[in-house]
Design a protein around this motif. Structure first.
Motif, PDB file in Angstrom:
ATOM      1  N   LEU A  71       0.834  -1.216   0.000  1.00 39.86           N
ATOM      2  CA  LEU A  71       0.000   0.000   0.000  1.00 39.86           C
ATOM      3  C   LEU A  71       0.869   1.267   0.000  1.00 39.86           C
ATOM      4  CD1 LEU A  71      -2.943  -0.967   2.387  1.00 39.86           C
ATOM      5  CD2 LEU A  71      -3.037  -0.592  -0.086  1.00 39.86           C
ATOM      6  N   TRP A  72       2.040   1.220   0.690  1.00 46.20           N
ATOM      7  CA  TRP A  72       2.962   2.361   0.607  1.00 46.20           C
ATOM      8  C   TRP A  72       3.402   2.580  -0.842  1.00 46.20           C
ATOM      9  CZ3 TRP A  72       2.861   6.034   3.691  1.00 46.20           C
ATOM     10  CH2 TRP A  72       2.928   5.916   5.073  1.00 46.20           C
ATOM     11  N   LEU A  73       3.636   1.478  -1.556  1.00 51.30           N
ATOM     12  CA  LEU A  73       4.049   1.566  -2.958  1.00 51.30           C
ATOM     13  C   LEU A  73       2.921   2.181  -3.799  1.00 51.30           C
ATOM     14  CD1 LEU A  73       6.196  -1.244  -4.479  1.00 51.30           C
ATOM     15  CD2 LEU A  73       4.754   0.145  -5.931  1.00 51.30           C
ATOM     16  N   VAL A  74       1.669   1.717  -3.569  1.00 50.43           N
ATOM     17  CA  VAL A  74       0.511   2.285  -4.274  1.00 50.43           C
ATOM     18  C   VAL A  74       0.396   3.781  -3.959  1.00 50.43           C
ATOM     19  CG1 VAL A  74      -2.022   2.256  -4.401  1.00 50.43           C
ATOM     20  CG2 VAL A  74      -0.751   0.103  -4.341  1.00 50.43           C
ATOM     21  N   TYR A  75       0.590   4.110  -2.663  1.00 47.30           N
ATOM     22  CA  TYR A  75       0.544   5.518  -2.243  1.00 47.30           C
ATOM     23  C   TYR A  75       1.616   6.324  -2.971  1.00 47.30           C
ATOM     24  CZ  TYR A  75       0.699   9.514   1.021  1.00 47.30           C
ATOM     25  OH  TYR A  75       0.682  10.762   1.589  1.00 47.30           O
ATOM     26  N   PRO A  96      11.069   8.176  -4.526  1.00 51.97           N
ATOM     27  CA  PRO A  96      11.762   7.518  -3.401  1.00 51.97           C
ATOM     28  C   PRO A  96      10.855   6.558  -2.634  1.00 51.97           C
ATOM     29  CG  PRO A  96      12.278   9.861  -3.430  1.00 51.97           C
ATOM     30  CD  PRO A  96      11.208   9.642  -4.459  1.00 51.97           C
ATOM     31  N   LEU A  97       9.588   6.938  -2.448  1.00 48.74           N
ATOM     32  CA  LEU A  97       8.638   6.077  -1.735  1.00 48.74           C
ATOM     33  C   LEU A  97       8.401   4.780  -2.507  1.00 48.74           C
ATOM     34  CD1 LEU A  97       7.079   6.313   0.896  1.00 48.74           C
ATOM     35  CD2 LEU A  97       5.216   7.396  -0.323  1.00 48.74           C
ATOM     36  N   ILE A  98       8.317   4.889  -3.821  1.00 47.58           N
ATOM     37  CA  ILE A  98       8.128   3.683  -4.652  1.00 47.58           C
ATOM     38  C   ILE A  98       9.363   2.791  -4.542  1.00 47.58           C
ATOM     39  CG2 ILE A  98       7.858   2.843  -7.028  1.00 47.58           C
ATOM     40  CD1 ILE A  98       6.362   5.526  -7.619  1.00 47.58           C
ATOM     41  N   LEU A  99      10.557   3.373  -4.746  1.00 44.59           N
ATOM     42  CA  LEU A  99      11.795   2.589  -4.749  1.00 44.59           C
ATOM     43  C   LEU A  99      12.041   1.925  -3.397  1.00 44.59           C
ATOM     44  CD1 LEU A  99      14.222   4.899  -6.778  1.00 44.59           C
ATOM     45  CD2 LEU A  99      12.974   2.875  -7.579  1.00 44.59           C
ATOM     46  N   THR A 138      11.921  -3.592  -2.516  1.00 46.16           N
ATOM     47  CA  THR A 138      12.655  -4.702  -1.876  1.00 46.16           C
ATOM     48  C   THR A 138      11.866  -5.325  -0.726  1.00 46.16           C
ATOM     49  OG1 THR A 138      14.730  -3.644  -2.463  1.00 46.16           O
ATOM     50  CG2 THR A 138      14.856  -5.389  -0.836  1.00 46.16           C
ATOM     51  N   PRO A 139      11.352  -4.524   0.241  1.00 42.23           N
ATOM     52  CA  PRO A 139      10.601  -5.177   1.321  1.00 42.23           C
ATOM     53  C   PRO A 139       9.320  -5.856   0.849  1.00 42.23           C
ATOM     54  CG  PRO A 139      10.601  -2.781   1.597  1.00 42.23           C
ATOM     55  CD  PRO A 139      11.574  -3.097   0.517  1.00 42.23           C
TER      56      PRO A 139
END
Lengths: 95, 95
Positions: free
Chosen positions: B48-52, B60-63, B67-68
């Motif tokens: 969800l952080w990636l979607v956000y 930076p939030l996507i990258l 990995t996690p």
């Protein structure tokens, strides 16, 4: 999709994610299959996120990292404390 | 203390934190002491952080969450796959 809600749910889930592991480890007192590096890296990492939140005066960032900081510090301590429980011992029921 | 550097180190550490657990579990094939909820909640949470990150177009939030996301999805799959390895069996060396 409302980005703010996505971010809030994401923050909630990543904040509470280590609590089930903490409860399981507390109950079982076994840490054989746990790597100490995950709670240790997360403790330092979320601790630095908290410092970053303080430096840029971001309240949500500070609040979101308090729970994972405490639970990962406790998990690191449990890994150190309970590893003696998991030392290999010969089975005592063999006559 | 430079906030940007604190944030970058924090992001790096929380990004790579689950890799040691992934390597340990891959090598040992044992998941007895792992709670499935930690990798599962982290998979959904960092997903969800990636979607956000995509929604607010924050690279930076996507990258930081790629990995996690991958390592926690793999850990969740390993917990399901290897739990049969840890079923209690009578010790075969007792005559």
């Amino acid at each position: 999709m409302n980005p703010t809600w996505v971010g809030l749910v994401a923050g909630l889930l990543t904040s509470i994610a280590s609590l089930p592991q903490l409860i399981k480890t507390w109950r079982s007192r076994h840490v054989r299959d746990l790597s100490i590096w995950q709670p240790l890296l997360l403790s330092v990492g979320v601790g630095l996120w908290l410092v970053y939140g303080v430096l840029i005066r971001d309240i949500p960032l500070i609040l979101a990292n308090i729970t994972p900081l405490i639970s990962n510090l406790l998990l690191t301590a449990m890994k150190i404390r309970y590893c003696d429980n998991d030392a290999e011992t010969p089975p005592s029921i063999i006559i």
